[in-house]
Design a protein around this motif. Structure first.
Motif, PDB file in Angstrom:
ATOM      1  N   SER A  76       0.801  -1.226   0.000  1.00  0.00           N
ATOM      2  CA  SER A  76       0.000   0.000   0.000  1.00  0.00           C
ATOM      3  C   SER A  76       0.830   1.271   0.000  1.00  0.00           C
ATOM      4  O   SER A  76       0.276   2.367   0.126  1.00  0.00           O
ATOM      5  CB  SER A  76      -0.929   0.006   1.222  1.00  0.00           C
ATOM      6  N   ARG A  77       2.147   1.172  -0.189  1.00  0.00           N
ATOM      7  CA  ARG A  77       2.970   2.375  -0.120  1.00  0.00           C
ATOM      8  C   ARG A  77       2.760   3.316  -1.300  1.00  0.00           C
ATOM      9  O   ARG A  77       3.036   4.509  -1.206  1.00  0.00           O
ATOM     10  CB  ARG A  77       4.450   1.977  -0.015  1.00  0.00           C
TER      11      ARG A  77
ATOM     12  N   PRO B  17      12.381   3.031   1.136  1.00  0.00           N
ATOM     13  CA  PRO B  17      11.907   1.686   0.752  1.00  0.00           C
ATOM     14  C   PRO B  17      10.682   1.779  -0.149  1.00  0.00           C
ATOM     15  O   PRO B  17       9.545   1.501   0.241  1.00  0.00           O
ATOM     16  CB  PRO B  17      11.580   1.030   2.102  1.00  0.00           C
ATOM     17  N   PHE B  18      10.965   2.206  -1.373  1.00  0.00           N
ATOM     18  CA  PHE B  18       9.917   2.577  -2.306  1.00  0.00           C
ATOM     19  C   PHE B  18      10.412   2.240  -3.696  1.00  0.00           C
ATOM     20  O   PHE B  18      11.444   2.750  -4.128  1.00  0.00           O
ATOM     21  CB  PHE B  18       9.678   4.093  -2.154  1.00  0.00           C
ATOM     22  N   SER B  19       9.719   1.371  -4.413  1.00  0.00           N
ATOM     23  CA  SER B  19      10.212   0.900  -5.706  1.00  0.00           C
ATOM     24  C   SER B  19       9.722   1.779  -6.850  1.00  0.00           C
ATOM     25  O   SER B  19       8.852   2.636  -6.680  1.00  0.00           O
ATOM     26  CB  SER B  19       9.757  -0.543  -5.937  1.00  0.00           C
TER      27      SER B  19
ATOM     28  N   GLY C   6       1.507   4.691  -8.089  1.00  0.00           N
ATOM     29  CA  GLY C   6       0.925   5.741  -7.268  1.00  0.00           C
ATOM     30  C   GLY C   6       0.499   6.935  -8.091  1.00  0.00           C
ATOM     31  O   GLY C   6      -0.579   7.508  -7.880  1.00  0.00           O
ATOM     32  N   LYS C   7       1.334   7.346  -9.045  1.00  0.00           N
ATOM     33  CA  LYS C   7       0.971   8.454  -9.934  1.00  0.00           C
ATOM     34  C   LYS C   7      -0.197   8.065 -10.840  1.00  0.00           C
ATOM     35  O   LYS C   7      -1.103   8.870 -11.096  1.00  0.00           O
ATOM     36  CB  LYS C   7       2.179   8.848 -10.778  1.00  0.00           C
ATOM     37  N   MET C   8      -0.179   6.844 -11.339  1.00  0.00           N
ATOM     38  CA  MET C   8      -1.227   6.408 -12.253  1.00  0.00           C
ATOM     39  C   MET C   8      -2.580   6.331 -11.555  1.00  0.00           C
ATOM     40  O   MET C   8      -3.622   6.594 -12.168  1.00  0.00           O
ATOM     41  CB  MET C   8      -0.863   5.050 -12.855  1.00  0.00           C
ATOM     42  N   MET C   9      -2.577   5.996 -10.266  1.00  0.00           N
ATOM     43  CA  MET C   9      -3.833   5.875  -9.537  1.00  0.00           C
ATOM     44  C   MET C   9      -4.567   7.196  -9.422  1.00  0.00           C
ATOM     45  O   MET C   9      -5.791   7.225  -9.235  1.00  0.00           O
ATOM     46  CB  MET C   9      -3.579   5.301  -8.138  1.00  0.00           C
ATOM     47  N   VAL C  10      -3.849   8.307  -9.526  1.00  0.00           N
ATOM     48  CA  VAL C  10      -4.513   9.615  -9.523  1.00  0.00           C
ATOM     49  C   VAL C  10      -5.441   9.707 -10.723  1.00  0.00           C
ATOM     50  O   VAL C  10      -6.634  10.039 -10.595  1.00  0.00           O
ATOM     51  CB  VAL C  10      -3.471  10.755  -9.557  1.00  0.00           C
TER      52      VAL C  10
END
Length: 285
Positions: A20-21, A121-123, A130-134
């Protein structure tokens, strides 16, 4: 903090689950999206047509209104109805994509902010997703979600018989919208990553659709073929939508070729993002 004090302690609290990060990026990106009053007003206007369709469906099933007008029904709520509904909403979705998408990645690249994301700790996948979910959230709210709500309104008024006979339309609404949203999101993110100016990236997104359509038509006219339509992303989307909603007997492009071409576009956009979304970029002089 001075090392000699030896008072530093590592963080010992609860960690955010790995899966969920990406939502962290989405949450903070939404704060900048709705900072524009114009975009907020336009997004609200996108719900006027679904609201009008909901009222029309209700009146179409209202026996008193139909008896007053002395007509059996004003229109049929079938695949053609939802096909035209999604066409209108997808045009609005394209405008929102052109306004929001180009600034999602380009601002981070222009300000060298990617190292701040990826040193944690973020791939790469978390960042891109995350950007696409916007965009996925915004476009879903004006396409398949109101489409399914309209479907449920019609089903509640027409009865179980209509629901069982037309359940396939709910799948067509979701799948058609989902494919087109995915293509729009990946295209806008890829262009945003490679073109660091927001206005230029938005213009490039428009160019991909309109230049591809013009080039495809030129190839079809000069070579007497239909293969040029494979360069027209709009016609590829239309072919998929027509097939799912069963509204026309012919499609601009054969459905299997349209699915394959759209898959190729998505894979190519992912490769572009994988190449560009990095903490550091090596530039050869």
């Amino acid at each position: 903090m001075a090392v000699r004090k030896r008072s530093y302690r590592g963080y010992s609290g609860d960690l955010t689950p790995m899966w969920s990060r990406f939502l962290i990026v989405t949450r903070y990106a939404f704060k900048t999206v709705f900072s524009s009053k114009f975009l907020t007003a336009f997004f609200v206007c996108c719900f006027f047509y679904p609201l009008g369709c909901a009222v029309a469906i209700y009146l179409n099933q209202n026996l008193r209104v139909l008896a007053l007008l002395n007509i059996p029904a004003m229109f049929d709520v079938d695949g053609r109805f939802f096909f035209h509904f999604l066409n209108v909403q997808l045009v609005l979705a394209f405008v929102i994509t052109a306004l929001v998408g180009p600034g999602l990645v380009s601002s981070d690249l222009a300000n060298n902010a990617l190292p701040l994301y990826l040193c944690r700790p973020f791939s790469h996948a978390h960042y891109v997703f995350g950007k696409m979910m916007v965009l996925v959230t915004l476009l879903s709210l004006i396409t398949w979600i109101p489409g399914l709500i309209l479907f449920l309104i019609q089903a509640s008024l027409a009865g179980v018989g209509w629901l069982t006979a037309n359940l396939w339309m709910a799948g067509a609404i979701f799948l058609s919208s989902g494919v087109q949203i995915l293509v729009l999101c990946l295209l806008s993110l890829a262009l945003s990553a490679w073109i660091k100016r927001k206005l230029a990236a938005g213009a490039a997104l428009l160019g991909v659709f309109f230049f591809g359509a013009g080039l495809g038509q030129a190839i079809n006219a000069s070579l007497s073929t239909r293969s040029g339509s494979l360069l027209n992303i709009g016609e590829l989307m239309a072919s998929v939508e027509i097939t799912l909603f069963r509204v026309y007997s012919e499609t601009p492009v054969p459905s299997d070729m349209a699915w394959l071409a759209l898959l190729t576009v998505c894979v190519f956009c992912l490769l572009l993002l994988e190449r560009k979304v990095r903490a550091y970029e090596v530039v050869k002089g």
